[in-house]
Scaffold this motif. Sequence first.
Motif, PDB file in Angstrom:
ATOM      1  N   GLU A  89     -14.488   1.372  10.406  1.00 51.13           N
ATOM      2  CA  GLU A  89     -14.308   1.878   9.043  1.00 51.13           C
ATOM      3  C   GLU A  89     -13.163   2.867   8.920  1.00 51.13           C
ATOM      4  N   ASP A  90     -12.549   3.241  10.041  1.00 51.79           N
ATOM      5  CA  ASP A  90     -11.351   4.076   9.997  1.00 51.79           C
ATOM      6  C   ASP A  90     -10.099   3.247   9.752  1.00 51.79           C
ATOM      7  N   THR A  91     -10.236   1.940   9.754  1.00 53.48           N
ATOM      8  CA  THR A  91      -9.091   1.065   9.527  1.00 53.48           C
ATOM      9  C   THR A  91      -8.486   1.321   8.151  1.00 53.48           C
ATOM     10  N   ALA A  92      -7.184   1.603   8.125  1.00 51.25           N
ATOM     11  CA  ALA A  92      -6.493   1.929   6.874  1.00 51.25           C
ATOM     12  C   ALA A  92      -5.022   2.183   7.173  1.00 51.25           C
ATOM     13  N   VAL A  93      -4.259   2.294   6.116  1.00 47.81           N
ATOM     14  CA  VAL A  93      -2.909   2.846   6.225  1.00 47.81           C
ATOM     15  C   VAL A  93      -3.045   4.358   6.066  1.00 47.81           C
ATOM     16  N   TYR A  94      -2.488   5.073   7.014  1.00 47.13           N
ATOM     17  CA  TYR A  94      -2.575   6.533   7.011  1.00 47.13           C
ATOM     18  C   TYR A  94      -1.248   7.119   6.541  1.00 47.13           C
ATOM     19  N   TYR A  95      -1.349   8.045   5.597  1.00 49.34           N
ATOM     20  CA  TYR A  95      -0.188   8.683   5.008  1.00 49.34           C
ATOM     21  C   TYR A  95      -0.228  10.182   5.268  1.00 49.34           C
ATOM     22  N   CYS A  96       0.914  10.761   5.567  1.00 51.12           N
ATOM     23  CA  CYS A  96       0.978  12.208   5.558  1.00 51.12           C
ATOM     24  C   CYS A  96       1.646  12.642   4.257  1.00 51.12           C
ATOM     25  N   ALA A  97       1.345  13.854   3.859  1.00 49.09           N
ATOM     26  CA  ALA A  97       1.828  14.373   2.594  1.00 49.09           C
ATOM     27  C   ALA A  97       2.042  15.877   2.712  1.00 49.09           C
ATOM     28  N   ALA A  98       2.938  16.379   1.878  1.00 54.33           N
ATOM     29  CA  ALA A  98       3.273  17.803   1.891  1.00 54.33           C
ATOM     30  C   ALA A  98       3.092  18.392   0.504  1.00 54.33           C
TER      31      ALA A  98
END
Length: 123
Positions: A89-98
């Motif tokens: 369930e951790d499967t995803a596209v991961y994004y960082c943001a500022a």
Amino acid sequence: QVQLVESGGGLVQAGDSLRLSCTASGRTFSSYAMGWFRQAPGKEREFVAAISRGGSRTYYVDSVKGRFTISRDNAKSTVYLQMISLKPEDTAVYYCAATPSGNYYYRDSYPYWGQGTQVTVSS
């Protein structure tokens, strides 16, 4: 302006670990709190973790507490997301943001985003 580039995603098995990195360029990295979000297919982008400008405060969504750790190295203009005990369930596209300010949990608080890195966890 801040430019963000994520790396470190991949295909792993359940129980494995991964470390994501996000390197910033542009304005002073330490002026921004940093967050990690993820978006699974067919779902909205959700908050995962955030870290304050100096790194003294961290915040997590309940589903990753105890498994994910966010950290930052201001000298390297990089924020990390260490992930252990990964689940499908951790499967995803991961994004960082500022963000220079605001509520760290809300994606609308973040004006700057990376392009994302895919994390796939097989069962």
